[in-house]
Design a protein around this motif. Structure first.
Motif, PDB file in Angstrom:
ATOM      1  N   SER A  90       7.950  -0.540  -2.829  1.00 40.19           N
ATOM      2  CA  SER A  90       7.780   1.028  -2.946  1.00 40.19           C
ATOM      3  C   SER A  90       6.384   1.127  -3.671  1.00 40.19           C
ATOM      4  O   SER A  90       5.614   2.237  -3.460  1.00 40.19           O
ATOM      5  CB  SER A  90       8.889   1.619  -3.929  1.00 40.19           C
ATOM      6  N   LEU A  91       6.149   0.528  -4.813  1.00 45.68           N
ATOM      7  CA  LEU A  91       4.885   0.802  -5.508  1.00 45.68           C
ATOM      8  C   LEU A  91       3.657   0.353  -4.631  1.00 45.68           C
ATOM      9  O   LEU A  91       2.673   1.214  -4.916  1.00 45.68           O
ATOM     10  CB  LEU A  91       5.151   0.091  -6.981  1.00 45.68           C
ATOM     11  N   TYR A  92       3.840  -0.850  -4.005  1.00 46.95           N
ATOM     12  CA  TYR A  92       2.636  -1.277  -3.174  1.00 46.95           C
ATOM     13  C   TYR A  92       2.353  -0.174  -2.082  1.00 46.95           C
ATOM     14  O   TYR A  92       1.068   0.042  -1.947  1.00 46.95           O
ATOM     15  CB  TYR A  92       3.046  -2.414  -2.415  1.00 46.95           C
ATOM     16  N   VAL A  93       3.219   0.314  -1.543  1.00 43.68           N
ATOM     17  CA  VAL A  93       2.993   1.288  -0.365  1.00 43.68           C
ATOM     18  C   VAL A  93       2.513   2.401  -0.747  1.00 43.68           C
ATOM     19  O   VAL A  93       1.353   3.290  -0.428  1.00 43.68           O
ATOM     20  CB  VAL A  93       4.370   1.766   0.341  1.00 43.68           C
ATOM     21  N   GLN A  94       2.850   2.959  -2.132  1.00 44.61           N
ATOM     22  CA  GLN A  94       2.491   4.314  -2.800  1.00 44.61           C
ATOM     23  C   GLN A  94       1.075   3.948  -2.947  1.00 44.61           C
ATOM     24  O   GLN A  94       0.234   5.114  -3.161  1.00 44.61           O
ATOM     25  CB  GLN A  94       3.549   4.471  -3.713  1.00 44.61           C
ATOM     26  N   ILE A  95       0.405   2.868  -3.697  1.00 46.72           N
ATOM     27  CA  ILE A  95      -0.752   2.805  -4.012  1.00 46.72           C
ATOM     28  C   ILE A  95      -1.780   2.495  -2.991  1.00 46.72           C
ATOM     29  O   ILE A  95      -2.673   3.087  -2.832  1.00 46.72           O
ATOM     30  CB  ILE A  95      -0.813   1.469  -5.021  1.00 46.72           C
ATOM     31  N   LYS A  96      -1.197   1.685  -2.110  1.00 44.25           N
ATOM     32  CA  LYS A  96      -2.079   1.188  -0.740  1.00 44.25           C
ATOM     33  C   LYS A  96      -2.080   2.209   0.227  1.00 44.25           C
ATOM     34  O   LYS A  96      -3.360   2.242   0.668  1.00 44.25           O
ATOM     35  CB  LYS A  96      -1.892  -0.353  -0.387  1.00 44.25           C
ATOM     36  N   ILE A  97      -1.200   2.704   0.776  1.00 37.80           N
ATOM     37  CA  ILE A  97      -1.214   3.229   2.143  1.00 37.80           C
ATOM     38  C   ILE A  97      -0.266   4.632   2.166  1.00 37.80           C
ATOM     39  O   ILE A  97       0.443   4.567   3.187  1.00 37.80           O
ATOM     40  CB  ILE A  97      -0.996   2.269   3.240  1.00 37.80           C
ATOM     41  N   LYS A  98      -0.095   5.239   1.116  1.00 40.36           N
ATOM     42  CA  LYS A  98       0.836   6.162   1.190  1.00 40.36           C
ATOM     43  C   LYS A  98       0.602   7.436   2.074  1.00 40.36           C
ATOM     44  O   LYS A  98       1.610   8.044   2.261  1.00 40.36           O
ATOM     45  CB  LYS A  98       0.671   6.849  -0.492  1.00 40.36           C
ATOM     46  N   ASP A  99      -0.541   7.497   2.794  1.00 37.66           N
ATOM     47  CA  ASP A  99      -0.680   8.455   3.769  1.00 37.66           C
ATOM     48  C   ASP A  99      -0.289   8.318   5.047  1.00 37.66           C
ATOM     49  O   ASP A  99      -0.677   8.992   6.120  1.00 37.66           O
ATOM     50  CB  ASP A  99      -1.916   9.145   3.748  1.00 37.66           C
ATOM     51  N   ALA A 100      -0.104   6.775   5.388  1.00 35.21           N
ATOM     52  CA  ALA A 100       0.107   6.250   6.698  1.00 35.21           C
ATOM     53  C   ALA A 100       1.357   6.946   7.215  1.00 35.21           C
ATOM     54  O   ALA A 100       2.306   7.425   6.438  1.00 35.21           O
ATOM     55  CB  ALA A 100       0.074   4.747   6.624  1.00 35.21           C
ATOM     56  N   PRO A 101       1.625   6.939   8.582  1.00 36.55           N
ATOM     57  CA  PRO A 101       2.683   7.405   9.111  1.00 36.55           C
ATOM     58  C   PRO A 101       3.991   6.476   8.734  1.00 36.55           C
ATOM     59  O   PRO A 101       4.100   5.378   8.904  1.00 36.55           O
ATOM     60  CB  PRO A 101       2.443   7.243  10.799  1.00 36.55           C
ATOM     61  N   GLY A 102       4.814   7.289   8.209  1.00 36.65           N
ATOM     62  CA  GLY A 102       6.171   6.480   7.878  1.00 36.65           C
ATOM     63  C   GLY A 102       6.251   5.985   6.435  1.00 36.65           C
ATOM     64  O   GLY A 102       7.163   5.691   5.776  1.00 36.65           O
ATOM     65  N   ALA A 103       5.111   6.109   5.909  1.00 34.53           N
ATOM     66  CA  ALA A 103       4.772   5.406   4.511  1.00 34.53           C
ATOM     67  C   ALA A 103       5.649   6.187   3.433  1.00 34.53           C
ATOM     68  O   ALA A 103       6.146   5.624   2.562  1.00 34.53           O
ATOM     69  CB  ALA A 103       3.430   5.138   4.063  1.00 34.53           C
ATOM     70  N   LYS A 104       5.543   7.701   3.470  1.00 33.91           N
ATOM     71  CA  LYS A 104       6.233   8.128   2.534  1.00 33.91           C
ATOM     72  C   LYS A 104       7.828   8.146   2.600  1.00 33.91           C
ATOM     73  O   LYS A 104       8.228   7.897   1.434  1.00 33.91           O
ATOM     74  CB  LYS A 104       5.958   9.822   2.525  1.00 33.91           C
ATOM     75  N   SER A 105       8.155   8.155   3.678  1.00 33.08           N
ATOM     76  CA  SER A 105       9.792   7.782   3.655  1.00 33.08           C
ATOM     77  C   SER A 105      10.229   6.517   3.125  1.00 33.08           C
ATOM     78  O   SER A 105      11.188   6.044   2.581  1.00 33.08           O
ATOM     79  CB  SER A 105      10.218   7.987   4.916  1.00 33.08           C
ATOM     80  N   TYR A 106       9.100   5.418   3.512  1.00 31.90           N
ATOM     81  CA  TYR A 106       9.236   3.985   3.145  1.00 31.90           C
ATOM     82  C   TYR A 106       9.198   3.837   1.425  1.00 31.90           C
ATOM     83  O   TYR A 106      10.011   3.240   1.060  1.00 31.90           O
ATOM     84  CB  TYR A 106       8.177   3.205   3.994  1.00 31.90           C
ATOM     85  N   VAL A 107       8.375   4.563   0.873  1.00 29.25           N
ATOM     86  CA  VAL A 107       8.133   4.612  -0.605  1.00 29.25           C
ATOM     87  C   VAL A 107       9.448   5.067  -1.181  1.00 29.25           C
ATOM     88  O   VAL A 107      10.073   4.542  -2.055  1.00 29.25           O
ATOM     89  CB  VAL A 107       7.066   5.476  -0.847  1.00 29.25           C
ATOM     90  N   ILE A 108      10.137   6.143  -0.612  1.00 32.63           N
ATOM     91  CA  ILE A 108      11.374   6.884  -1.109  1.00 32.63           C
ATOM     92  C   ILE A 108      12.644   5.993  -0.832  1.00 32.63           C
ATOM     93  O   ILE A 108      13.186   5.905  -1.958  1.00 32.63           O
ATOM     94  CB  ILE A 108      11.610   8.048  -0.439  1.00 32.63           C
ATOM     95  N   VAL A 109      12.650   5.345   0.345  1.00 33.80           N
ATOM     96  CA  VAL A 109      13.789   4.575   0.699  1.00 33.80           C
ATOM     97  C   VAL A 109      14.036   3.290  -0.036  1.00 33.80           C
ATOM     98  O   VAL A 109      14.978   2.744  -0.540  1.00 33.80           O
ATOM     99  CB  VAL A 109      13.917   4.245   2.192  1.00 33.80           C
TER     100      VAL A 109
END
Length: 518
Positions: free
Chosen positions: A18-37
């Motif tokens: 969750s933290l990795y995606v939020q820091i690295k690629i938070k604006d990519a398609p599907g990334a926001k939902s991935y961070v939350i889930v």
């Protein structure tokens, strides 16, 4: 204790992703939902670890209620992640429907003591290792379970629908994501059938799910280039696009690129673009130069024109890691420019070269002769008694006569020869690589063709004759004593003599003498 440690590790993994995606690629398609889930999964997993570590029923019920603050939303955000990943957008009312059941599940769980619709009973069961909760499921539990199952199945279907048209890298991403989504389905099947001895495999299975996604995330750069980017943007682009790495190895291409390079295929990915094009092809040379340029290629009965652009690809450290080659189709623009150029160079009535462009084209030939040597002839002619035609039949008839004469003359010209309207009813012809005798003979042939042609106006046949003056220059290499204006002046003098000699004849200029070829 071993399973508690496994659960804690699973929660830690979910939190890390969750933290990795939020820091690295938070604006990519599907990334926001991935961070939350993944965050919700870590909350759910850590709460379950505390539940397993608890020794009293009251403590277990507390941690169970914490689990159910996060767990009902996990399948929803998994589905949203997959939909965003492939580029599907939902209507607003669909979001309300999707979140209705999770909120209802939380309400049912937190108020279960009042109605027992979620769990009919919650008891403490002592095992050989540690006490666990023994749960008897109520009707809403089955509603929730079916909802979870449907969300996961729909997510899998959404991903697999992209599998067929995806390239290898995207197929691997999709397979890893599908494998991850199948994990909690299998784990819940074991749990619901009592094969896990009361241990909820959900928290660990979810972490395994996101472990699969993590592999795709890190090794295959999941979310960096999502299939939606290819399908909706990359593949639908009219411009041909080829992506190469720093070693000129092809990484990707779109469908439009196949028009320019038909040899491209998925099997060619991994080869250098020079291998596919051939080392000596003109396109290969242009790509080697890596400079914006024009490229023309025949296709069936058409000629296509492209503008080739090169855009560097830089990584986050600013290092050059590849290049995007874009082929912009400028055929329509080039054809329009050619058409406008042609229109600008032609006489509006007769559609032969106007005086300006005739002179420009002829001067280019003269420049070439001065450099390389050779022969050139110029013929000037006009229509005899043309004013009489205008006075007798009118200017409309005169225009038709001019058009007919130029058409007749053009049919007599060779490919290397060209004609221009010098003014009024006077015309000029340039004949490269032609001697005076040859040009005079050609002028005589043209004079005969004009004499034998006719124009029909208001049912009446109009016939005309023409007079010709011919000049010639034999240019030695490096010699510059001849000019186009000299040749035109000499041809005009010969034409003047032809008129004085009764018209409808050919006169040629040679030194200070004028010879008749009537």
């Amino acid at each position: 204790m071993t399973y508690i440690f496994i659960v804690i590790m699973a929660g830690t993994l979910s939190l890390f992703l969750s933290l990795y995606v939020q820091i690295k690629i938070k604006d990519a398609p599907g990334a926001k939902s991935y961070v939350i889930v993944t965050f919700l999964s870590s909350v759910f997993t850590f709460a379950y670890a505390f539940e397993l570590a608890s020794s009293t029923l009251q403590q277990m019920k507390f941690w169970l209620s914490v689990e159910y603050l996060a767990m009902p939303f996990i399948p929803v955000f998994v589905l949203l992640m997959c939909l965003e990943y492939v580029g599907h957008k939902l209507k607003h009312w669909v979001y309300y429907v999707l979140f209705l059941i999770p909120f209802t599940t939380i309400f049912m769980m937190q108020t279960n003591n009042l109605h027992h619709l979620y769990y009919t009973s919650l008891n403490l069961e002592n095992t050989s290792t540690s006490p666990i909760l023994k749960l008897d499921w109520g009707p809403w539990f089955y509603v929730h379970s079916i909802f979870v199952f449907l969300c996961l199945i729909i997510s899998i279907v959404v991903l697999l629908r992209q599998f067929r048209n995806a390239l290898f890298m995207f197929r691997m991403q999709i397979l890893l994501m599908v494998a991850g989504l199948l994990t909690p389905i299998i784990a819940n099947y074991f749990y619901l059938n009592g094969w896990s001895k009361g241990i909820d495999l959900g928290p660990v299975s979810l972490s395994i799910t996101f472990l699969f996604h993590g592999v795709a995330l890190i090794s295959l750069k999941m979310f960096n280039v999502a299939p939606i980017a290819r399908d909706s943007v990359f593949e639908s682009m009219k411009e041909g696009v080829i992506v190469i790495n720093q070693n000129q190895v092809i990484v990707d291409f779109n469908q439009a690129a196949l028009t320019i390079i038909p040899a491209l295929s998925e099997q060619q990915i991994g080869k250098t673009i020079i291998e596919i094009l051939g080392n000596k092809s003109s396109l290969s040379e242009k790509i080697k130069a890596e400079q914006e340029c024009d490229y023309t290629m025949p296709l069936d009965e058409k000629v296509l024109h492209y503008r080739i652009n090169f855009s560097p690809i830089l990584n986050k450290n600013g290092l050059h890691v590849g290049k995007i080659i874009t082929f912009i189709d400028v055929t329509e623009r080039v054809n329009m420019q050619d058409k406008l150029k042609k229109l600008a160079s032609l006489d509006g009535l007769t559609q032969v070269l106007n005086r300006t462009f005739f002179m420009r084209k002829s001067e280019m030939i003269m420049d070439h002769l001065i450099l390389n040597g050779g022969s050139i002839s110029v013929i000037m002619f006009d229509i005899d008694y043309f004013k009489k035609i205008n006075d007798t039949f009118g200017h409309e008839a005169g225009d038709l006569v001019l058009t007919q004469v130029t058409k007749t003359v053009q049919e007599e010209l060779h490919n290397t020869e060209f004609m221009g309207r010098y003014g009024g009813e006077e015309f000029i012809i340039c004949m490269p690589k032609t001697s005076l005798a040859e040009a005079s003979a050609r002028a005589k042939s043209i004079r005969t063709a004009v004499e034998e042609s006719y124009t029909i106006f208001n049912g009446e046949k109009i016939m005309v004759t023409s007079s010709f003056g011919v000049s010639n220059a034999i240019v030695e290499e490096g010699e510059d004593r001849y000019s186009l204006s000299d040749l035109i002046r000499q041809a005009d003098m010969a034409l003047y003599t032809a008129k004085n000699n009764g018209r409808n004849c050919v006169e040629s200029y040679e030194e200070n003498n004028i010879y008749s070829y009537s």
